[in-house]
Design an enzyme around this catalytic site. Structure first.
Site, PDB file in Angstrom:
ATOM      1  N   GLY A 144     -13.061  -8.312   6.441  1.00 11.67           N
ATOM      2  CA  GLY A 144     -13.990  -7.471   5.682  1.00 11.67           C
ATOM      3  C   GLY A 144     -13.949  -6.106   6.343  1.00 11.67           C
ATOM      4  NE  ARG A 145      -9.632  -1.725   4.531  1.00  7.92           N
ATOM      5  CZ  ARG A 145      -8.329  -1.848   4.716  1.00  7.92           C
ATOM      6  NH1 ARG A 145      -7.773  -1.349   5.785  1.00  7.92           N
ATOM      7  NH2 ARG A 145      -7.586  -2.449   3.820  1.00  7.92           N
ATOM      8  CG  ASP A 155     -12.346  -6.774   2.355  1.00  3.61           C
ATOM      9  OD1 ASP A 155     -11.975  -7.840   2.870  1.00  3.61           O
ATOM     10  OD2 ASP A 155     -11.982  -5.660   2.757  1.00  3.61           O
ATOM     11  CG  ASP A 160     -11.851   0.600  -1.900  1.00  2.00           C
ATOM     12  OD1 ASP A 160     -10.809   0.048  -1.511  1.00  2.00           O
ATOM     13  OD2 ASP A 160     -12.766   0.958  -1.131  1.00  2.00           O
ATOM     14  CB  THR A 170     -10.176  -6.908  -2.478  1.00  5.63           C
ATOM     15  OG1 THR A 170     -10.568  -6.921  -1.094  1.00  5.63           O
ATOM     16  CG2 THR A 170     -11.398  -6.495  -3.287  1.00  5.63           C
ATOM     17  NE  ARG A 217      -4.016  -1.966   2.167  1.00  2.00           N
ATOM     18  CZ  ARG A 217      -4.137  -3.099   2.862  1.00  2.00           C
ATOM     19  NH1 ARG A 217      -3.254  -3.382   3.799  1.00  2.00           N
ATOM     20  NH2 ARG A 217      -5.132  -3.914   2.638  1.00  2.00           N
ATOM     21  CD  GLN A 238     -10.995 -14.475   7.437  1.00  2.00           C
ATOM     22  OE1 GLN A 238     -12.159 -14.221   7.216  1.00  2.00           O
ATOM     23  NE2 GLN A 238     -10.291 -13.838   8.359  1.00  2.00           N
TER      24      GLN A 238
END
Ligand code: F6P
Length: 325
Positions: free
Chosen positions: A173-174, A130, A105, A128, A74, A257
Site C-alpha cells: 500500500g504505497r 492498493d 492513478d 490496483t 510503468r 500480495q
C-alpha cells in the site's frame, strides 16, 4: 462519433483480476460487434505499437489467472508530450476509435492528459491492490491481496504464539492503508500502523504492554509500507530499544500480495466493470473511470478520480480500536 474498434491495456503494478477485466472488455466488445486490440506492456507498448488482435477465444481460461497476460509496465516516455504523440499516431495507424486502460492513478493521469491533448476517447477501470482510487469502493485486486495477506498473517500467528513473540508484519500500500487496516481486523492484530493515522512508538509500546498484562502470548502489529513514522524493521528496532525483553521478529510480505488466483469478489467486480466500461463507451461516455459504489456501477470523471482522495472508512478504524484491546 461511432466506435467500431477499441484497444485495451493493463498498466502500473499488476493486480489479481486484471485478466478477468481484460476478458470482460474483450468479450463485451465482441458481443457488440466491435474489433479489439490488446496492447502489450501498457503505455510502453502503446507508444511502440505492440498490439495484438484479440477475439473471444484469446481470453478463454484466464478469468482465474493472476497477473496479466498482456503484461504491464510503468512508462516514463508517456510522461512526455512526444511519447504521447507517438502513442496517438499508433492508435490512428491501427484505426482505433477508443482506448480502455486498466490500472491505478498513474495510468488514469496519463489517460486524462492524453484525452485532453488529442481529444481521443479514453476510459479507465481501477486495477490496483492498493484500493487507493477515489470514485470506487473497491479496486480490482484489493480483495485478493488482502486475503493473501490475511492467510500469511494467520500462519505467522501460529509460530508467534508458540514462541511468545512480537511480530511486525509489513503489507503493501504505497500511500494508503487499505490492505493494512482490512487484514489487521481480519487477522485479529494487536495494532495497525497506517499512513493515514499517527501513533508514536511509545504509544504502540504501551498498547502492547497492556496486552501482556492480560496474559496475551503473542502480538502481531501490521505495518502499512507507507506508514509515516517507520517501516516494519524500523518500528521493531525502536520497540526493541524501548523494551529489550521483547522477542521481536519482522516479516515483509511483499509481492506475494500481487499474485495468485483472484477471489470470487475480484472476478465478479472485474467482469462487471469490463462490461460497464464497453457499454459506457458505446453510450458516448469518455474520460471517465468505471467503479463500484454501494454495489452499483458508478462513473467518475478521470480528473476527479485522480485529484480526490479515497479515505479509509472511519467505522473500520473504530472497529480495530475496540477489538484490539
Ligand atoms: O501500487 C501497487 C503496489 O503493489 C504498491 O502497493 C507498492 O508500493 C508498489 O506497487 C510496488 O511496486 P513495484 O512492483 O514496482 O515494486
Amino acid at each position: 462519433m461511432s466506435i467500431s474498434k477499441i484497444a485495451v491495456f493493463t498498466s502500473g503494478g499488476d493486480s489479481p483480476g486484471m485478466n478477468a477485466a481484460l476478458r470482460a472488455v474483450v468479450r463485451s466488445a465482441i458481443y457488440y460487434n466491435l474489433e479489439v486490440l490488446g496492447i502489450y506492456r501498457g503505455l510502453e507498448g502503446l507508444i511502440e505499437g505492440d498490439f495484438v488482435a484479440l477475439d473471444e477465444r484469446s481470453v478463454a481460461r484466464i478469468i482465474n489467472r493472476g497477473g496479466t497476460i498482456i503484461k504491464s509496465a510503468r512508462s516514463e516516455e508517456f510522461r512526455s508530450y512526444e511519447g504521447r504523440k507517438k502513442a496517438y499516431q499508433q492508435l490512428i495507424d491501427h484505426k482505433v476509435d477508443a482506448l480502455i486502460g486498466i490500472g491505478g492513478d498513474g495510468t488514469f493521469t496519463g489517460l486524462h492528459i492524453f484525452q485532453e491533448e488529442f481529444s481521443f476517447p479514453v476510459l479507465g477501470l481501477p486495477g490496483t491492490i492498493d484500493n487507493d482510487i477515489f470514485g470506487t469502493d473497491y479496486t480490482i485486486g484489493f480483495d485478493t491481496a488482502s486475503n493473501t495477506a490475511m492467510e500469511a498473517i494467520d500462519k505467522i500467528r501460529d509460530t508467534a504464539t508458540s514462541h511468545n513473540r512480537l511480530f511486525f508484519i509489513e503489507v503493501m500500500g504505497r500511500d494508503a492503508g487499505f490492505i493494512a487496516l482490512r487484514c489487521a481486523i481480519a487477522s485479529g492484530a494487536k495494532a495497525v500502523m497506517l499512513p493515514e493515522t499517527h501513533m508514536e512508538p511509545s504509544e504502540l509500546l504501551n498498547h502492547i504492554k497492556k496486552g501482556a498484562k492480560q496474559r496475551k502470548t503473542s502480538n502481531i502489529v501490521i505495518v502499512s509500507e507507507g506508514n509515516k513514522n517507520g517501516n516494519a524493521s524500523e518500528l521493531a528496532a525502536l520497540i526493541k530499544e524501548l523494551e529489550p525483553s521483547y522477542d521481536t521478529k519482522v516479516t515483509v510480505l511483499g509481492h506475494i500480495q500481487r499474485g495468485g488466483s483472484p477471489s470470487a469478489y475480484d472476478r465478479l467486480l472485474a467482469s462487471r466493470l469490463g462490461v460497464a466500461g464497453v457499454e459506457a463507451l458505446l453510450a458516448g461516455k469518455q474520460d471517465i473511470m468505471v467503479g463500484i459504489k454501494n454495489e452499483k456501477i458508478a462513473f467518475t470523471p478521470l480528473n476527479k478520480a485522480i485529484k480526490e482522495h479515497h479515505h479509509l472508512c472511519d467505522e473500520l478504524l473504530h472497529v480495530i480500536d475496540i477489538l484490539s484491546i
